[in-house]
Design a protein around this motif. Structure first.
Motif, PDB file in Angstrom:
ATOM      1  N   THR A   1      35.604 -39.979   5.127  1.00  0.00           N
ATOM      2  CA  THR A   1      34.948 -39.226   6.188  1.00  0.00           C
ATOM      3  C   THR A   1      34.650 -37.821   5.712  1.00  0.00           C
ATOM      4  OG1 THR A   1      36.194 -40.482   7.835  1.00  0.00           O
ATOM      5  CG2 THR A   1      35.160 -38.451   8.592  1.00  0.00           C
ATOM      6  N   GLY A   2      33.457 -37.329   6.048  1.00  0.00           N
ATOM      7  CA  GLY A   2      33.080 -35.977   5.669  1.00  0.00           C
ATOM      8  C   GLY A   2      32.064 -35.411   6.638  1.00  0.00           C
ATOM      9  N   TRP A   3      31.556 -34.222   6.330  1.00  0.00           N
ATOM     10  CA  TRP A   3      30.492 -33.622   7.124  1.00  0.00           C
ATOM     11  C   TRP A   3      29.485 -32.993   6.161  1.00  0.00           C
ATOM     12  CZ3 TRP A   3      28.323 -28.847   7.494  1.00  0.00           C
ATOM     13  CH2 TRP A   3      28.961 -27.837   6.783  1.00  0.00           C
ATOM     14  N   THR A   4      28.266 -32.853   6.625  1.00  0.00           N
ATOM     15  CA  THR A   4      27.201 -32.273   5.814  1.00  0.00           C
ATOM     16  C   THR A   4      26.055 -31.836   6.714  1.00  0.00           C
ATOM     17  OG1 THR A   4      25.751 -32.641   3.914  1.00  0.00           O
ATOM     18  CG2 THR A   4      26.045 -34.491   5.412  1.00  0.00           C
ATOM     19  N   ASN A   5      25.140 -31.056   6.147  1.00  0.00           N
ATOM     20  CA  ASN A   5      23.915 -30.746   6.882  1.00  0.00           C
ATOM     21  C   ASN A   5      22.706 -31.426   6.226  1.00  0.00           C
ATOM     22  OD1 ASN A   5      23.612 -29.149   4.627  1.00  0.00           O
ATOM     23  ND2 ASN A   5      23.703 -27.218   5.725  1.00  0.00           N
ATOM     24  N   GLN A   6      22.946 -32.214   5.187  1.00  0.00           N
ATOM     25  CA  GLN A   6      21.902 -32.991   4.517  1.00  0.00           C
ATOM     26  C   GLN A   6      22.464 -34.370   4.186  1.00  0.00           C
ATOM     27  OE1 GLN A   6      20.394 -30.799   1.170  1.00  0.00           O
ATOM     28  NE2 GLN A   6      19.702 -29.088   2.438  1.00  0.00           N
ATOM     29  N   LEU A   7      22.381 -35.261   5.137  1.00  0.00           N
ATOM     30  CA  LEU A   7      23.074 -36.545   5.042  1.00  0.00           C
ATOM     31  C   LEU A   7      22.624 -37.390   3.847  1.00  0.00           C
ATOM     32  CD1 LEU A   7      25.206 -38.335   6.324  1.00  0.00           C
ATOM     33  CD2 LEU A   7      23.429 -39.252   7.825  1.00  0.00           C
ATOM     34  N   GLU A   8      21.327 -37.595   3.687  1.00  0.00           N
ATOM     35  CA  GLU A   8      20.858 -38.432   2.579  1.00  0.00           C
ATOM     36  C   GLU A   8      21.247 -37.841   1.225  1.00  0.00           C
ATOM     37  OE1 GLU A   8      16.716 -39.527   2.807  1.00  0.00           O
ATOM     38  OE2 GLU A   8      16.897 -39.999   4.930  1.00  0.00           O
ATOM     39  N   LYS A   9      21.110 -36.534   1.104  1.00  0.00           N
ATOM     40  CA  LYS A   9      21.457 -35.848  -0.144  1.00  0.00           C
ATOM     41  C   LYS A   9      22.962 -35.980  -0.432  1.00  0.00           C
ATOM     42  CE  LYS A   9      20.977 -31.369  -2.419  1.00  0.00           C
ATOM     43  NZ  LYS A   9      20.532 -29.978  -2.274  1.00  0.00           N
ATOM     44  N   ARG A  10      23.773 -35.906   0.611  1.00  0.00           N
ATOM     45  CA  ARG A  10      25.225 -35.992   0.438  1.00  0.00           C
ATOM     46  C   ARG A  10      25.651 -37.390  -0.005  1.00  0.00           C
ATOM     47  NH1 ARG A  10      29.550 -33.482  -1.326  1.00  0.00           N
ATOM     48  NH2 ARG A  10      31.394 -33.900  -0.105  1.00  0.00           N
ATOM     49  N   VAL A  11      25.066 -38.422   0.599  1.00  0.00           N
ATOM     50  CA  VAL A  11      25.400 -39.797   0.206  1.00  0.00           C
ATOM     51  C   VAL A  11      24.975 -40.021  -1.247  1.00  0.00           C
ATOM     52  CG1 VAL A  11      24.967 -42.245   0.649  1.00  0.00           C
ATOM     53  CG2 VAL A  11      25.333 -40.688   2.564  1.00  0.00           C
ATOM     54  N   LYS A  12      23.813 -39.522  -1.612  1.00  0.00           N
ATOM     55  CA  LYS A  12      23.352 -39.631  -2.996  1.00  0.00           C
ATOM     56  C   LYS A  12      24.319 -38.917  -3.941  1.00  0.00           C
ATOM     57  CE  LYS A  12      19.333 -38.820  -6.001  1.00  0.00           C
ATOM     58  NZ  LYS A  12      20.133 -38.851  -7.185  1.00  0.00           N
ATOM     59  N   ALA A  13      24.800 -37.746  -3.534  1.00  0.00           N
ATOM     60  CA  ALA A  13      25.760 -36.994  -4.361  1.00  0.00           C
ATOM     61  C   ALA A  13      27.038 -37.808  -4.564  1.00  0.00           C
ATOM     62  CB  ALA A  13      26.075 -35.649  -3.717  1.00  0.00           C
ATOM     63  N   GLN A  24      28.641 -46.641   0.573  1.00  0.00           N
ATOM     64  CA  GLN A  24      27.569 -47.016   1.495  1.00  0.00           C
ATOM     65  C   GLN A  24      27.820 -46.308   2.822  1.00  0.00           C
ATOM     66  OE1 GLN A  24      27.255 -51.230   2.163  1.00  0.00           O
ATOM     67  NE2 GLN A  24      25.853 -50.976   3.883  1.00  0.00           N
ATOM     68  N   LEU A  25      26.796 -45.650   3.343  1.00  0.00           N
ATOM     69  CA  LEU A  25      26.907 -44.995   4.641  1.00  0.00           C
ATOM     70  C   LEU A  25      27.060 -46.061   5.721  1.00  0.00           C
ATOM     71  CD1 LEU A  25      26.710 -42.314   6.254  1.00  0.00           C
ATOM     72  CD2 LEU A  25      24.249 -42.764   6.442  1.00  0.00           C
ATOM     73  N   VAL A  26      28.138 -45.960   6.513  1.00  0.00           N
ATOM     74  CA  VAL A  26      28.373 -46.960   7.555  1.00  0.00           C
ATOM     75  C   VAL A  26      28.390 -46.367   8.952  1.00  0.00           C
ATOM     76  CG1 VAL A  26      29.550 -48.631   6.064  1.00  0.00           C
ATOM     77  CG2 VAL A  26      30.891 -46.838   7.206  1.00  0.00           C
ATOM     78  N   TYR A  27      28.451 -45.020   9.051  1.00  0.00           N
ATOM     79  CA  TYR A  27      28.540 -44.388  10.372  1.00  0.00           C
ATOM     80  C   TYR A  27      28.193 -42.914  10.256  1.00  0.00           C
ATOM     81  CZ  TYR A  27      30.529 -42.902  14.842  1.00  0.00           C
ATOM     82  OH  TYR A  27      30.698 -42.388  16.091  1.00  0.00           O
ATOM     83  N   TYR A  28      27.500 -42.394  11.256  1.00  0.00           N
ATOM     84  CA  TYR A  28      27.312 -40.953  11.334  1.00  0.00           C
ATOM     85  C   TYR A  28      27.049 -40.495  12.759  1.00  0.00           C
ATOM     86  CZ  TYR A  28      22.187 -41.575  11.431  1.00  0.00           C
ATOM     87  OH  TYR A  28      20.903 -41.934  11.754  1.00  0.00           O
TER      88      TYR A  28
END
Length: 85
Positions: free
Chosen positions: A16-28, A45-49
């Motif tokens: 679990t985490g937080w970000t202001n750029q979801l796609e970029k964070r998952v890629k990171a 794999q992103l499963v929830y936000y």
């Protein structure tokens, strides 16, 4: 927008985490440049936000989700894929 998110790692653990750029964070995370925890457990794999207006709200929710048991997190994921706040 700010996001609180859960990714499922290759070993089926949840992060679990937080970000202001979801796609970029998952890629990171998948590039090994995210959290130390996910680096050795790729791919993720992103499963929830959830979406929040402020960083503080997203961070507060991250802390709350991290306190949940794995079972509770899985129920949250199954119940609803995304929540806008």
């Amino acid at each position: 927008m700010n996001y609180t998110y859960i990714v499922e790692c290759q070993d089926k653990t949840l992060y679990t985490g937080w970000t202001n750029q979801l796609e970029k964070r998952v890629k990171a995370h998948n590039d090994g440049k995210g959290a130390k925890y996910t680096k050795a457990r790729r791919p993720v794999q992103l499963v929830y936000y959830e979406i929040y207006e402020t960083k503080q709200e997203a961070m507060r929710r991250e802390v709350a989700i991290k306190k949940l048991s794995r079972e509770q997190k899985l129920k949250l994921i199954q119940k609803q894929g995304t929540k806008e706040k």
